[in-house]
Scaffold this active site. Structure first.
Site, PDB file in Angstrom:
ATOM      1  N   CYS A 104      -2.407  -2.084   7.864  1.00  0.00           N
ATOM      2  CA  CYS A 104      -2.320  -3.067   6.767  1.00  0.00           C
ATOM      3  C   CYS A 104      -1.108  -3.984   6.864  1.00  0.00           C
ATOM      4  O   CYS A 104      -1.183  -5.157   6.475  1.00  0.00           O
ATOM      5  CB  CYS A 104      -2.390  -2.358   5.431  1.00  0.00           C
ATOM      6  SG  CYS A 104      -4.029  -1.625   5.175  1.00  0.00           S
ATOM      7  N   ASP A 108       0.792  -1.248   0.000  1.00  0.00           N
ATOM      8  CA  ASP A 108       0.000   0.000   0.000  1.00  0.00           C
ATOM      9  C   ASP A 108       0.818   1.289   0.000  1.00  0.00           C
ATOM     10  O   ASP A 108       0.432   2.270   0.658  1.00  0.00           O
ATOM     11  CB  ASP A 108      -0.978   0.016   1.187  1.00  0.00           C
ATOM     12  CG  ASP A 108      -1.956  -1.147   1.143  1.00  0.00           C
ATOM     13  OD1 ASP A 108      -1.916  -1.950   0.198  1.00  0.00           O
ATOM     14  OD2 ASP A 108      -2.778  -1.255   2.085  1.00  0.00           O
ATOM     15  N   LYS A 148      -6.655  -4.726  -3.186  1.00  0.00           N
ATOM     16  CA  LYS A 148      -7.306  -5.311  -2.012  1.00  0.00           C
ATOM     17  C   LYS A 148      -8.349  -4.350  -1.438  1.00  0.00           C
ATOM     18  O   LYS A 148      -8.059  -3.159  -1.248  1.00  0.00           O
ATOM     19  CB  LYS A 148      -6.240  -5.656  -0.956  1.00  0.00           C
ATOM     20  CG  LYS A 148      -5.444  -4.473  -0.445  1.00  0.00           C
ATOM     21  CD  LYS A 148      -4.153  -4.917   0.215  1.00  0.00           C
ATOM     22  CE  LYS A 148      -4.036  -4.615   1.686  1.00  0.00           C
ATOM     23  NZ  LYS A 148      -4.307  -3.272   2.132  1.00  0.00           N
TER      24      LYS A 148
HETATM   25  N1  TIU Z   1      -2.946   0.519   4.189  1.00  0.00           N
HETATM   26  C1  TIU Z   1      -3.407   0.843   5.405  1.00  0.00           C
HETATM   27  O1  TIU Z   1      -2.733   0.704   6.410  1.00  0.00           O
HETATM   28  N2  TIU Z   1      -4.671   1.439   5.460  1.00  0.00           N
HETATM   29  C2  TIU Z   1      -5.097   2.331   6.435  1.00  0.00           C
HETATM   30  O2  TIU Z   1      -6.228   2.787   6.388  1.00  0.00           O
HETATM   31  N3  TIU Z   1      -4.186   2.666   7.393  1.00  0.00           N
HETATM   32  C3  TIU Z   1      -4.355   3.592   8.379  1.00  0.00           C
HETATM   33  O3  TIU Z   1      -3.491   3.675   9.251  1.00  0.00           O
HETATM   34  N4  TIU Z   1      -5.392   4.412   8.372  1.00  0.00           N
END
Ligand code: TIU
Length: 231
Positions: A162, A24, A129
């Protein structure tokens, strides 16, 4: 076998059965104007992970290690967005609403894509995802299975969301996972510290932790070398 100085103890892996998982690294999380900032976060804390992650990405490519990228996001019609996720937080802009980098966390939008510094190249699958974990509602397990992957080297954001969810899921599925402490980032320094502690506590309850210098040295790359110029 390649051995990395890690905690709680040495992490060993066979490069041919290892994947580098880049979780991500999207503009929506790492840059101002995206989903992360709309949740009230300071995105500069995440940007710090990009430089070290780039050196690891380039070194793993040079070492022939399989690379997989993930992106969190949704279909344009939001048909895969649960209300349980949509309703989280008190954000001025929610998932699917339009910000300076396009609709937040929507596939195909500028903000949804991976930052230029870590852009995937041919042969590196990108797994889209809808959830926090990279195995949930994706074909990641199938992709790793075809390549006979047993071990994961993990970079990404955010550490406690994530990255944690994915590494916990990976451990349940039988993968050994090494998380690189300077290549993962959190909006909360305390969560970054404690998130890493949690992975390696209790004898490595669901993974190992090392810094990128330890990994680079183990695979024969120079940690001090500047990342190559952008393509
Ligand atoms: N990729 C991921 O960690 N998504 C989130 O929404 N993380 C947050 O810390 N908000």
């Amino acid at each position: 076998m390649t051995a990395v100085q890690a905690e709680p103890y040495e992490f060993t892996f066979e490069p041919a059965t290892t994947a580098l998982l880049m979780i991500d690294f999207q503009r929506d999380f790492v840059y101002p104007g995206g989903f992360g900032e709309s949740l009230g976060n300071d995105t500069s804390l995440l940007l710090r992970a990009v430089g070290p992650a780039r050196r690891v990405l380039e070194a793993c490519r040079a070492a022939g290690i399989f690379v997989v990228h993930t992106r969190e996001g949704h279909r344009a019609d939001l048909s895969d967005l649960t209300s349980a996720k949509f309703c989280r937080g008190d954000a001025p802009l929610r998932i699917g609403e339009t910000g300076p980098m396009g609709r937040l966390l929507v596939r195909g939008e500028h903000g949804h894509d991976i930052v230029d510094e870590l852009r995937p190249i041919a042969g590196e699958p990108v797994v889209d995802k809808p959830g926090k974990g990279a195995f949930y509602a994706t074909d990641l397990a199938a992709i790793l299975g075809v390549k006979k992957v047993e071990s994961l080297i993990v970079c990404g954001v955010t550490t406690e969301v994530c990255v944690h969810t994915t590494v916990r899921e990976a451990n349940d599925r039988g993968f050994d996972a090494l998380v690189l402490s300077d290549c993962v980032g959190s909006y909360f320094p305390e969560f970054q510290r404690v998130g890493l502690e949690m992975i390696k506590a209790q004898g490595g309850i669901f993974g190992w932790v090392a810094d990128s210098a330890a990994l680079l040295s183990a695979i024969g790359a120079d940690a001090g070398a500047p990342a190559a110029a952008k393509a």
